[in-house]
Scaffold this motif. Structure first.
Motif, PDB file in Angstrom:
ATOM      1  N   TRP A   1       0.822  -1.201   0.000  1.00 46.48           N
ATOM      2  CA  TRP A   1       0.000   0.000   0.000  1.00 46.48           C
ATOM      3  C   TRP A   1       0.861   1.258   0.000  1.00 46.48           C
ATOM      4  CZ3 TRP A   1      -4.872  -0.919  -1.061  1.00 46.48           C
ATOM      5  CH2 TRP A   1      -5.435  -2.139  -0.676  1.00 46.48           C
ATOM      6  N   PRO A   2       0.779   2.096  -1.042  1.00 43.20           N
ATOM      7  CA  PRO A   2       1.546   3.346  -1.064  1.00 43.20           C
ATOM      8  C   PRO A   2       1.024   4.323  -0.007  1.00 43.20           C
ATOM      9  CG  PRO A   2       0.741   2.756  -3.266  1.00 43.20           C
ATOM     10  CD  PRO A   2       0.028   1.891  -2.282  1.00 43.20           C
ATOM     11  N   ALA A   3       1.902   5.151   0.520  1.00 38.85           N
ATOM     12  CA  ALA A   3       1.516   6.101   1.561  1.00 38.85           C
ATOM     13  C   ALA A   3       0.574   7.168   1.030  1.00 38.85           C
ATOM     14  CB  ALA A   3       2.761   6.749   2.165  1.00 38.85           C
ATOM     15  N   THR A   4       0.615   7.419  -0.283  1.00 44.46           N
ATOM     16  CA  THR A   4      -0.204   8.489  -0.875  1.00 44.46           C
ATOM     17  C   THR A   4      -1.603   8.031  -1.251  1.00 44.46           C
ATOM     18  OG1 THR A   4       0.708   7.955  -3.060  1.00 44.46           O
ATOM     19  CG2 THR A   4       1.816   9.682  -1.792  1.00 44.46           C
ATOM     20  N   VAL A   5      -1.921   6.753  -0.995  1.00 43.88           N
ATOM     21  CA  VAL A   5      -3.203   6.178  -1.416  1.00 43.88           C
ATOM     22  C   VAL A   5      -4.042   5.822  -0.192  1.00 43.88           C
ATOM     23  CG1 VAL A   5      -4.251   4.149  -2.489  1.00 43.88           C
ATOM     24  CG2 VAL A   5      -2.410   5.352  -3.652  1.00 43.88           C
ATOM     25  N   ARG A   6      -5.333   6.090  -0.291  1.00 42.79           N
ATOM     26  CA  ARG A   6      -6.277   5.686   0.746  1.00 42.79           C
ATOM     27  C   ARG A   6      -7.117   4.517   0.233  1.00 42.79           C
ATOM     28  NH1 ARG A   6      -3.005   8.073   2.658  1.00 42.79           N
ATOM     29  NH2 ARG A   6      -3.066  10.019   3.846  1.00 42.79           N
ATOM     30  N   LYS A   7      -7.656   3.722   1.146  1.00 36.09           N
ATOM     31  CA  LYS A   7      -8.367   2.507   0.731  1.00 36.09           C
ATOM     32  C   LYS A   7      -9.592   2.274   1.588  1.00 36.09           C
ATOM     33  CE  LYS A   7      -5.791  -0.823   3.613  1.00 36.09           C
ATOM     34  NZ  LYS A   7      -4.958   0.119   4.371  1.00 36.09           N
ATOM     35  N   LYS A   8     -10.549   1.510   1.035  1.00 30.73           N
ATOM     36  CA  LYS A   8     -11.708   1.034   1.787  1.00 30.73           C
ATOM     37  C   LYS A   8     -12.013  -0.387   1.346  1.00 30.73           C
ATOM     38  CE  LYS A   8     -16.512   2.008   3.056  1.00 30.73           C
ATOM     39  NZ  LYS A   8     -16.195   2.008   4.506  1.00 30.73           N
ATOM     40  N   LEU A   9     -12.125  -1.276   2.309  1.00 26.47           N
ATOM     41  CA  LEU A   9     -12.507  -2.653   2.005  1.00 26.47           C
ATOM     42  C   LEU A   9     -13.970  -2.683   1.612  1.00 26.47           C
ATOM     43  CD1 LEU A   9     -11.887  -5.693   1.981  1.00 26.47           C
ATOM     44  CD2 LEU A   9     -12.498  -5.749   4.410  1.00 26.47           C
ATOM     45  N   LEU A  10     -14.242  -3.167   0.399  1.00 26.87           N
ATOM     46  CA  LEU A  10     -15.614  -3.216  -0.112  1.00 26.87           C
ATOM     47  C   LEU A  10     -16.284  -4.549   0.177  1.00 26.87           C
ATOM     48  CD1 LEU A  10     -15.077  -1.609  -3.647  1.00 26.87           C
ATOM     49  CD2 LEU A  10     -15.693  -0.472  -1.499  1.00 26.87           C
ATOM     50  N   MET A  11     -15.541  -5.642   0.024  1.00 25.71           N
ATOM     51  CA  MET A  11     -16.148  -6.959   0.169  1.00 25.71           C
ATOM     52  C   MET A  11     -15.080  -8.031   0.203  1.00 25.71           C
ATOM     53  SD  MET A  11     -17.534  -7.707  -3.725  1.00 25.71           S
ATOM     54  CE  MET A  11     -17.951  -9.418  -3.323  1.00 25.71           C
ATOM     55  N   THR A  12     -15.458  -9.188   0.674  1.00 26.00           N
ATOM     56  CA  THR A  12     -14.636 -10.380   0.483  1.00 26.00           C
ATOM     57  C   THR A  12     -15.378 -11.279  -0.503  1.00 26.00           C
ATOM     58  OG1 THR A  12     -15.663 -11.430   2.417  1.00 26.00           O
ATOM     59  CG2 THR A  12     -13.568 -10.275   2.746  1.00 26.00           C
ATOM     60  N   ASP A  13     -14.610 -11.953  -1.335  1.00 28.83           N
ATOM     61  CA  ASP A  13     -15.184 -12.755  -2.414  1.00 28.83           C
ATOM     62  C   ASP A  13     -14.604 -14.156  -2.331  1.00 28.83           C
ATOM     63  OD1 ASP A  13     -16.624 -13.353  -4.712  1.00 28.83           O
ATOM     64  OD2 ASP A  13     -15.005 -12.715  -6.054  1.00 28.83           O
ATOM     65  N   MET A  14     -15.458 -15.150  -2.271  1.00 28.87           N
ATOM     66  CA  MET A  14     -15.009 -16.535  -2.107  1.00 28.87           C
ATOM     67  C   MET A  14     -14.933 -17.229  -3.462  1.00 28.87           C
ATOM     68  SD  MET A  14     -16.719 -19.494   0.285  1.00 28.87           S
ATOM     69  CE  MET A  14     -18.260 -19.506  -0.639  1.00 28.87           C
ATOM     70  N   ALA A  15     -13.878 -17.972  -3.657  1.00 29.84           N
ATOM     71  CA  ALA A  15     -13.749 -18.765  -4.875  1.00 29.84           C
ATOM     72  C   ALA A  15     -14.443 -20.113  -4.689  1.00 29.84           C
ATOM     73  CB  ALA A  15     -12.279 -18.984  -5.212  1.00 29.84           C
ATOM     74  N   GLN A  16     -15.026 -20.615  -5.772  1.00 29.95           N
ATOM     75  CA  GLN A  16     -15.666 -21.924  -5.768  1.00 29.95           C
ATOM     76  C   GLN A  16     -15.170 -22.714  -6.971  1.00 29.95           C
ATOM     77  OE1 GLN A  16     -19.942 -21.886  -4.538  1.00 29.95           O
ATOM     78  NE2 GLN A  16     -19.804 -19.691  -4.968  1.00 29.95           N
ATOM     79  N   VAL A  17     -15.285 -24.022  -6.887  1.00 31.26           N
ATOM     80  CA  VAL A  17     -14.887 -24.860  -8.003  1.00 31.26           C
ATOM     81  C   VAL A  17     -16.123 -25.167  -8.845  1.00 31.26           C
ATOM     82  CG1 VAL A  17     -15.094 -26.991  -6.644  1.00 31.26           C
ATOM     83  CG2 VAL A  17     -13.708 -26.970  -8.733  1.00 31.26           C
ATOM     84  N   ALA A  18     -15.992 -24.951 -10.138  1.00 28.92           N
ATOM     85  CA  ALA A  18     -17.072 -25.253 -11.073  1.00 28.92           C
ATOM     86  C   ALA A  18     -16.816 -26.633 -11.678  1.00 28.92           C
ATOM     87  CB  ALA A  18     -17.131 -24.195 -12.172  1.00 28.92           C
ATOM     88  N   LEU A  19     -17.825 -27.510 -11.600  1.00 32.75           N
ATOM     89  CA  LEU A  19     -17.687 -28.892 -12.069  1.00 32.75           C
ATOM     90  C   LEU A  19     -18.839 -29.242 -13.005  1.00 32.75           C
ATOM     91  CD1 LEU A  19     -17.750 -29.015  -8.566  1.00 32.75           C
ATOM     92  CD2 LEU A  19     -16.226 -30.877  -9.158  1.00 32.75           C
TER      93      LEU A  19
END
Length: 308
Positions: A157-175
């Motif tokens: 994370w650069p010092a000049t950048v601000r951030k906000k966590l929007l979401m967590t995303d889970m991976a799934q296996v497609a079969l």
């Protein structure tokens, strides 16, 4: 008087190292970049670029001017942000860069919400596949970026950048629906080591993530097909030619004959909105980030990002 857009082009050449790279980042032609540099040379009375092999090299004067251009453009951006803050209402134009699954699964809903909350604000979307928007946000080429943070590829994370966590995303296996594991509520990663895989192309985050995940099991994934788009991956899964590990944001409508199953241990990524520090006072940036966060909270498939 020096032209600000020409200074921006010179700074971009200094940053990205080539006319073609600058043209790609600024979404203009290489001839337009060259033409603006020639005009800047006329304005300054100095040679700014010289040919070096197949590319260009900045002269000493150009390097000095590029540094000063960065300072000037940063001050302009800061001033514009302050003026917009005094106006109060989110209006004008804002450029948002997003990786493909966020551009498809998150951004459209946020745009609809933003149209209701800030009808005078115009957003311009740039889908970015292999390059993170972080650098362009840091340089001021994007107002807001959507970045993904995987455990095996932590973000610096650069010092000049601000951030906000929007979401967590889970991976799934497609079969395929008739696969031996398709009826299970969850599948352990160790049960997938001998499977044939359909993966995104090399350099993509999802490709590197599949490699990392399988190597943690002591094996190399047997990748038999490489395609860019997740819908194409799912179509191939439906044809029964392999499995695909797909983030939930990348699923969309499932084709017939495909089942998706969560994996154990869970594989999750965090999706952040990022913007430059001085942009925090801009109502347009705040409105865009808040709309993205509202949608992200609805879509999150992991622990709630509220308060992050």
């Amino acid at each position: 008087m020096l032209n600000l857009e020409r200074l921006r082009i010179l700074q971009a050449i200094a940053t990205y190292g080539s006319v073609s790279g600058t043209a790609e980042v600024l979404h203009v032609t290489t001839s337009a970049v060259s033409q603006q540099i020639r005009k800047l040379e006329q304005e300054t009375g100095h040679q700014l670029v010289k040919r070096s092999g197949r590319g260009v090299e900045l002269t000493f004067i150009a390097q000095l001017l590029a540094v000063r251009a960065g300072q000037i453009l940063a001050l302009v951006d800061e001033t514009e942000a302050e003026l917009q803050a005094y106006r109060g209402a989110p209006l004008g134009e804002l450029t948002l860069g997003a990786f493909p699954t966020a551009a498809r699964g998150l951004v459209p809903r946020a745009l609809r919400l933003l149209a209701e909350r800030a009808p005078e604000l115009q957003l311009h979307i740039r889908e970015m596949d292999f390059d993170s928007p972080m650098i362009q946000v840091e340089r001021g080429d994007l107002d807001v970026g959507l970045v993904q943070d995987w455990d095996h590829v932590p973000i610096d994370w650069p010092a000049t950048v601000r951030k906000k966590l929007l979401m967590t995303d889970m991976a799934q296996v497609a079969l395929p629906h008739d696969h031996r594991l398709a009826g299970r509520p969850t599948v352990r990663i160790s049960e997938l080591v001998d499977e044939r895989w359909i993966s995104r192309v090399r350099r993509s985050t999802c490709h590197e993530w599949l490699l990392f995940t399988m190597r943690e099991q002591g094996t190399e994934p047997r990748i038999v097909h490489t395609v860019n788009e997740h819908p194409t991956q799912l179509a191939l899964v439906s044809a029964g030619v392999g499995l695909a590990m797909v983030p939930t944001l990348g699923l969309g409508s499932l084709p017939d004959g495909v089942r998706v199953v969560p994996v154990e241990p869970e594989l999750t990524r965090r999706v952040y909105a990022v913007w430059r520090a001085e942009g925090s006072v801009r109502p347009s940036v705040r409105a865009a980030v808040n709309a993205l966060a509202a949608v992200g909270d609805q879509l999150s498939t992991g622990p709630s990002p509220a308060g992050a």
